[in-house]
Design an enzyme around this catalytic site. Structure first.
Site, PDB file in Angstrom:
ATOM      1  N   LYS A   3       0.841  -1.206   0.000  1.00 46.05           N
ATOM      2  CA  LYS A   3       0.000   0.000   0.000  1.00 46.05           C
ATOM      3  C   LYS A   3       0.871   1.249   0.000  1.00 46.05           C
ATOM      4  O   LYS A   3       0.623   2.197  -0.751  1.00 46.05           O
ATOM      5  CB  LYS A   3      -0.941  -0.007   1.217  1.00 46.05           C
ATOM      6  CG  LYS A   3      -2.093  -1.003   1.055  1.00 46.05           C
ATOM      7  CD  LYS A   3      -2.847  -1.263   2.344  1.00 46.05           C
ATOM      8  CE  LYS A   3      -3.915  -2.325   2.100  1.00 46.05           C
ATOM      9  NZ  LYS A   3      -4.571  -2.797   3.329  1.00 46.05           N
ATOM     10  N   GLN A  23      -4.888  -1.587   9.460  1.00 42.33           N
ATOM     11  CA  GLN A  23      -4.845  -2.912   8.853  1.00 42.33           C
ATOM     12  C   GLN A  23      -5.481  -3.940   9.788  1.00 42.33           C
ATOM     13  O   GLN A  23      -5.156  -4.017  10.968  1.00 42.33           O
ATOM     14  CB  GLN A  23      -3.383  -3.278   8.540  1.00 42.33           C
ATOM     15  CG  GLN A  23      -3.207  -4.583   7.795  1.00 42.33           C
ATOM     16  CD  GLN A  23      -3.761  -4.562   6.374  1.00 42.33           C
ATOM     17  OE1 GLN A  23      -3.791  -3.531   5.714  1.00 42.33           O
ATOM     18  NE2 GLN A  23      -4.215  -5.710   5.907  1.00 42.33           N
ATOM     19  N   ASP A  43     -11.331   2.794   3.947  1.00 42.92           N
ATOM     20  CA  ASP A  43     -11.823   1.419   3.815  1.00 42.92           C
ATOM     21  C   ASP A  43     -13.332   1.387   3.564  1.00 42.92           C
ATOM     22  O   ASP A  43     -13.865   0.359   3.150  1.00 42.92           O
ATOM     23  CB  ASP A  43     -11.552   0.637   5.110  1.00 42.92           C
ATOM     24  CG  ASP A  43     -10.244  -0.135   5.088  1.00 42.92           C
ATOM     25  OD1 ASP A  43      -9.879  -0.646   4.021  1.00 42.92           O
ATOM     26  OD2 ASP A  43      -9.601  -0.230   6.150  1.00 42.92           O
TER      27      ASP A  43
HETATM   28  N1  GUN Z   1      -7.173  -6.763   5.988  1.00 43.84           N
HETATM   29  C1  GUN Z   1      -7.527  -7.521   4.928  1.00 43.84           C
HETATM   30  N2  GUN Z   1      -8.242  -6.788   4.057  1.00 43.84           N
HETATM   31  C2  GUN Z   1      -8.336  -5.547   4.571  1.00 43.84           C
HETATM   32  C3  GUN Z   1      -8.938  -4.339   4.119  1.00 43.84           C
HETATM   33  O1  GUN Z   1      -9.564  -4.256   3.067  1.00 43.84           O
HETATM   34  N3  GUN Z   1      -8.795  -3.260   4.933  1.00 43.84           N
HETATM   35  C4  GUN Z   1      -8.134  -3.325   6.114  1.00 43.84           C
HETATM   36  N4  GUN Z   1      -8.052  -2.213   6.845  1.00 43.84           N
HETATM   37  N5  GUN Z   1      -7.560  -4.430   6.564  1.00 43.84           N
HETATM   38  C5  GUN Z   1      -7.660  -5.527   5.789  1.00 43.84           C
END
Ligand code: GUN
Length: 290
Positions: free
Chosen positions: A54, A98, A121
């Site tokens: 990311k 996350q 998100d």
């Molecule tokens: N962990 C796995 N997928 C995601 C996601 O889309 N967002 C976040 N914040 N954590 C994750």
């Protein structure tokens, strides 16, 4: 022939990222520098890889990123205090914590603590509700990426029958809302559904997001359907590890008009739409900007 049916998620993601890069440059010309803060608690190896990707992708499109790494024994109050500081910091436009979080931290409380217009998100209640009401809110990255791929493959989705397999808060439920917003008739199929295969066979569009390797076979698919496979399942086969989707790709290929592979289908779209959401968040916070 079969190659022509394969939806190239890497190429689609590159197009989305190109547009994001352009939009970021435009925002910078207005004096706004989009910034994404990513928080990682603990040392889950998969989460470390996701966060690294990311941050790297953000840099590539000109989005500034800030990384907060907290130890696995971090108390919930400490994380909430960090979120409060970032909520109040006008230089931070997007906040991503996350998941999964260590057991002493309640994920729902963390999600609700993030300012809705920084919730890249799209998990906050206000954004979930806004999506259902058809408002201009931040929507979850993976289903938004799936919708983009479907619109690229089919154009107008109006009147199509879409079957979404799986009812998770991250993919299945928001996917159903997005498809409804795009004027599809939507059926949500889940573990308690009666004859999931028969329901799925009626679909013009199938989105599979259950996390069960190759669950969707040829007898689930109507000829000509478009299939989006969100599953990423690690399996061992003939003594070697490999990634497979929720759809039995080789089995359904002769039936479909288009299908996403695993890997290289939906996967790359999630990060691309996280970047797009960071741009949208920057605009939401600065309504007079470009
Ligand atoms: N962990 C796995 N997928 C995601 C996601 O889309 N967002 C976040 N914040 N954590 C994750």
């Amino acid at each position: 022939m079969s190659e022509a049916k394969k939806i190239d998620g890497k190429l689609a993601a590159a197009r989305v990222l190109e547009k994001v890069r352009h939009d970021v440059a435009e925002l910078k010309a207005e004096g706004l520098a989009p910034c994404l803060a990513v928080v990682l608690v603990g040392d889950d190896p998969a989460s470390h890889v996701y966060v690294r990707n990311k941050v790297q992708r953000a840099e590539e499109v000109g989005i500034r990123s800030i990384e907060h790494r907290l130890p696995a024994d971090t108390e919930q109050v400490t994380l909430l205090a960090l979120i409060e500081r970032m909520n109040a910091d006008p230089a931070i436009n997007g906040i991503l914590v996350q998941m999964p979080l260590p057991p002493q931290i309640d994920e729902a409380s963390v999600i609700q603590a993030i300012r809705p217009d920084k919730d890249v998100d799209g998990f906050h209640k206000e954004n979930v509700g806004g999506l259902v009401l058809g408002q201009n809110v931040l929507t979850p990255c993976t289903p938004t990426g799936c919708l983009y791929l479907l619109e690229q493959a089919l154009g107008d989705l109006s009147g199509k029958h879409a079957v979404v397999i799986g009812r998770s808060n991250i993919v299945g439920k928001p996917m159903a809302s997005l498809l409804l917003q795009a004027h599809c008739s939507v059926t949500l199929v889940h573990s308690r559904s009666k004859d999931a295969a028969a329901l799925c066979r009626q679909a013009d569009i199938v989105v599979a997001a259950v996390g069960r390797p190759r669950m969707v076979g040829a007898d689930w698919i109507k000829p000509g359907a478009v299939v989006i496979d969100v599953g990423i399942n690690r399996i061992e086969e003939n003594g070697r590890a490999r990634l497979v989707g929720d759809v039995d790709y080789d089995a359904v290929l002769p039936q479909v008009s288009a299908i996403t592979p695993v890997p290289g289908g939906v996967g790359p779209m999630t990060i691309a739409f996280l970047m797009r959401n960071t741009v949208l968040a920057t605009r939401l916070q600065n309504p007079l900007a470009a």
